[in-house]
Design a protein around this motif. Sequence first.
Motif, PDB file in Angstrom:
ATOM      1  N   TRP A  28       0.823  -1.212   0.000  1.00 29.13           N
ATOM      2  CA  TRP A  28       0.000   0.000   0.000  1.00 29.13           C
ATOM      3  C   TRP A  28       0.856   1.261   0.000  1.00 29.13           C
ATOM      4  CZ3 TRP A  28      -4.516   0.635  -1.848  1.00 29.13           C
ATOM      5  CH2 TRP A  28      -5.425  -0.418  -1.844  1.00 29.13           C
ATOM      6  N   VAL A  29       1.999   1.225   0.681  1.00 31.89           N
ATOM      7  CA  VAL A  29       2.903   2.387   0.661  1.00 31.89           C
ATOM      8  C   VAL A  29       3.444   2.594  -0.757  1.00 31.89           C
ATOM      9  CG1 VAL A  29       5.149   3.238   1.476  1.00 31.89           C
ATOM     10  CG2 VAL A  29       3.509   2.270   3.103  1.00 31.89           C
ATOM     11  N   LEU A  30       3.872   1.507  -1.396  1.00 31.47           N
ATOM     12  CA  LEU A  30       4.353   1.601  -2.770  1.00 31.47           C
ATOM     13  C   LEU A  30       3.231   2.040  -3.713  1.00 31.47           C
ATOM     14  CD1 LEU A  30       6.711   1.242  -4.697  1.00 31.47           C
ATOM     15  CD2 LEU A  30       6.178  -1.206  -4.793  1.00 31.47           C
ATOM     16  N   THR A  31       2.040   1.525  -3.488  1.00 33.70           N
ATOM     17  CA  THR A  31       0.887   1.928  -4.300  1.00 33.70           C
ATOM     18  C   THR A  31       0.630   3.423  -4.167  1.00 33.70           C
ATOM     19  OG1 THR A  31      -0.156  -0.246  -4.166  1.00 33.70           O
ATOM     20  CG2 THR A  31      -1.611   1.619  -4.615  1.00 33.70           C
ATOM     21  N   VAL A  81      -6.051   1.213  -8.205  1.00 35.66           N
ATOM     22  CA  VAL A  81      -6.038   1.546  -6.773  1.00 35.66           C
ATOM     23  C   VAL A  81      -7.189   0.860  -6.032  1.00 35.66           C
ATOM     24  CG1 VAL A  81      -6.293   3.451  -5.136  1.00 35.66           C
ATOM     25  CG2 VAL A  81      -4.791   3.703  -7.100  1.00 35.66           C
ATOM     26  N   ILE A  82      -8.323   0.658  -6.678  1.00 30.34           N
ATOM     27  CA  ILE A  82      -9.466   0.015  -6.025  1.00 30.34           C
ATOM     28  C   ILE A  82      -9.159  -1.474  -5.849  1.00 30.34           C
ATOM     29  CG2 ILE A  82     -11.906  -0.590  -6.272  1.00 30.34           C
ATOM     30  CD1 ILE A  82     -12.204   2.013  -7.924  1.00 30.34           C
ATOM     31  N   PRO A  83      -9.211  -1.983  -4.621  1.00 29.66           N
ATOM     32  CA  PRO A  83      -8.834  -3.378  -4.379  1.00 29.66           C
ATOM     33  C   PRO A  83      -9.594  -4.410  -5.225  1.00 29.66           C
ATOM     34  CG  PRO A  83      -8.941  -2.214  -2.307  1.00 29.66           C
ATOM     35  CD  PRO A  83      -9.469  -1.274  -3.350  1.00 29.66           C
ATOM     36  N   MET A 115      13.557   5.086 -22.704  1.00 31.64           N
ATOM     37  CA  MET A 115      12.722   4.061 -23.308  1.00 31.64           C
ATOM     38  C   MET A 115      12.263   3.009 -22.296  1.00 31.64           C
ATOM     39  SD  MET A 115      13.397   1.554 -26.559  1.00 31.64           S
ATOM     40  CE  MET A 115      14.274   2.810 -27.419  1.00 31.64           C
ATOM     41  N   LEU A 116      13.126   2.613 -21.387  1.00 33.64           N
ATOM     42  CA  LEU A 116      12.763   1.562 -20.440  1.00 33.64           C
ATOM     43  C   LEU A 116      12.120   2.085 -19.154  1.00 33.64           C
ATOM     44  CD1 LEU A 116      15.681  -0.997 -20.801  1.00 33.64           C
ATOM     45  CD2 LEU A 116      13.380  -1.092 -21.749  1.00 33.64           C
ATOM     46  N   PHE A 117      11.993   3.396 -18.995  1.00 34.63           N
ATOM     47  CA  PHE A 117      11.361   3.931 -17.787  1.00 34.63           C
ATOM     48  C   PHE A 117       9.948   3.375 -17.598  1.00 34.63           C
ATOM     49  CE2 PHE A 117       8.783   7.018 -15.496  1.00 34.63           C
ATOM     50  CZ  PHE A 117       9.495   7.082 -14.299  1.00 34.63           C
ATOM     51  N   PRO A 118       9.114   3.309 -18.644  1.00 34.75           N
ATOM     52  CA  PRO A 118       7.785   2.707 -18.445  1.00 34.75           C
ATOM     53  C   PRO A 118       7.863   1.234 -18.029  1.00 34.75           C
ATOM     54  CG  PRO A 118       7.838   3.949 -20.498  1.00 34.75           C
ATOM     55  CD  PRO A 118       9.245   3.886 -19.987  1.00 34.75           C
ATOM     56  N   VAL A 119       8.878   0.527 -18.473  1.00 30.95           N
ATOM     57  CA  VAL A 119       9.045  -0.875 -18.075  1.00 30.95           C
ATOM     58  C   VAL A 119       9.367  -0.945 -16.585  1.00 30.95           C
ATOM     59  CG1 VAL A 119      10.430  -2.974 -18.395  1.00 30.95           C
ATOM     60  CG2 VAL A 119       9.765  -1.597 -20.384  1.00 30.95           C
ATOM     61  N   TYR A 120      10.292  -0.106 -16.132  1.00 34.15           N
ATOM     62  CA  TYR A 120      10.631  -0.064 -14.706  1.00 34.15           C
ATOM     63  C   TYR A 120       9.381   0.255 -13.886  1.00 34.15           C
ATOM     64  CZ  TYR A 120      15.343   0.749 -16.670  1.00 34.15           C
ATOM     65  OH  TYR A 120      16.504   0.680 -17.380  1.00 34.15           O
ATOM     66  N   PHE A 121       8.614   1.201 -14.373  1.00 35.11           N
ATOM     67  CA  PHE A 121       7.402   1.614 -13.666  1.00 35.11           C
ATOM     68  C   PHE A 121       6.383   0.475 -13.628  1.00 35.11           C
ATOM     69  CE2 PHE A 121       4.048   4.518 -12.423  1.00 35.11           C
ATOM     70  CZ  PHE A 121       4.761   5.409 -11.636  1.00 35.11           C
ATOM     71  N   ALA A 128       3.875  -3.774  -6.381  1.00 40.44           N
ATOM     72  CA  ALA A 128       2.920  -3.219  -5.416  1.00 40.44           C
ATOM     73  C   ALA A 128       1.634  -4.039  -5.403  1.00 40.44           C
ATOM     74  CB  ALA A 128       2.613  -1.759  -5.756  1.00 40.44           C
ATOM     75  N   THR A 129       1.190  -4.467  -6.570  1.00 36.79           N
ATOM     76  CA  THR A 129      -0.034  -5.268  -6.666  1.00 36.79           C
ATOM     77  C   THR A 129       0.134  -6.592  -5.929  1.00 36.79           C
ATOM     78  OG1 THR A 129      -0.554  -4.257  -8.793  1.00 36.79           O
ATOM     79  CG2 THR A 129      -1.662  -6.329  -8.281  1.00 36.79           C
ATOM     80  N   LEU A 130       1.250  -7.246  -6.134  1.00 36.49           N
ATOM     81  CA  LEU A 130       1.497  -8.520  -5.454  1.00 36.49           C
ATOM     82  C   LEU A 130       1.651  -8.344  -3.952  1.00 36.49           C
ATOM     83  CD1 LEU A 130       3.905 -10.212  -7.994  1.00 36.49           C
ATOM     84  CD2 LEU A 130       1.619 -10.981  -7.364  1.00 36.49           C
ATOM     85  N   LEU A 131       2.328  -7.290  -3.546  1.00 37.89           N
ATOM     86  CA  LEU A 131       2.550  -7.073  -2.118  1.00 37.89           C
ATOM     87  C   LEU A 131       1.256  -6.761  -1.377  1.00 37.89           C
ATOM     88  CD1 LEU A 131       5.864  -5.027  -2.122  1.00 37.89           C
ATOM     89  CD2 LEU A 131       5.514  -7.292  -1.125  1.00 37.89           C
ATOM     90  N   ARG A 132       0.408  -5.945  -1.971  1.00 40.49           N
ATOM     91  CA  ARG A 132      -0.775  -5.487  -1.226  1.00 40.49           C
ATOM     92  C   ARG A 132      -1.950  -6.442  -1.294  1.00 40.49           C
ATOM     93  NH1 ARG A 132      -3.617  -0.692  -4.731  1.00 40.49           N
ATOM     94  NH2 ARG A 132      -4.622  -2.108  -6.137  1.00 40.49           N
ATOM     95  N   SER A 133      -1.914  -7.418  -2.173  1.00 42.60           N
ATOM     96  CA  SER A 133      -3.062  -8.290  -2.368  1.00 42.60           C
ATOM     97  C   SER A 133      -2.723  -9.739  -2.027  1.00 42.60           C
ATOM     98  CB  SER A 133      -3.529  -8.195  -3.824  1.00 42.60           C
ATOM     99  OG  SER A 133      -4.504  -9.159  -4.082  1.00 42.60           O
TER     100      SER A 133
END
Length: 144
Positions: A28-31, A81-83, A115-121, A128-133
Amino acid sequence: MTTIAHPTSTTTAARAGRRARIATRAGWVLTAALALFLAFDFATKLLQVQAVADATVQMGFPAATVPVIGATLLVCTVLWVIPRTTIIGAVALTGYLGGAVCAQLRLEADLFSTMLFPVYFGVLIWAATLLRSPATRALVKAGR
């Protein structure tokens, strides 16, 4: 006679529960951090900030597409963001970021910085999705 303490399944379950709570909080902090960045990004597009419109035109898109791109990012971010819709949002954001990579590729942008910034993001979004769910973590574990 002294009894030797052996770890019990209760202790193991307590540790697993504690790890799950820590992972969820970290997620959730990362989100929150990523959502703030995305909110800034879609807000500048929806408000049609001149620098953002100029950069979009420089990338080869018409200026009229800036609010459409911003609205798309807004919808994807809200879904993420919505669970209950987080997986749909994460997939949608992955597609959005894939389009950003494609646009950068077309411009022959620097590989590791631009070019790879969107990949990193995107990797951070899925982390974040895996951590919070817990349900998503369980789904990934089931696929092993």
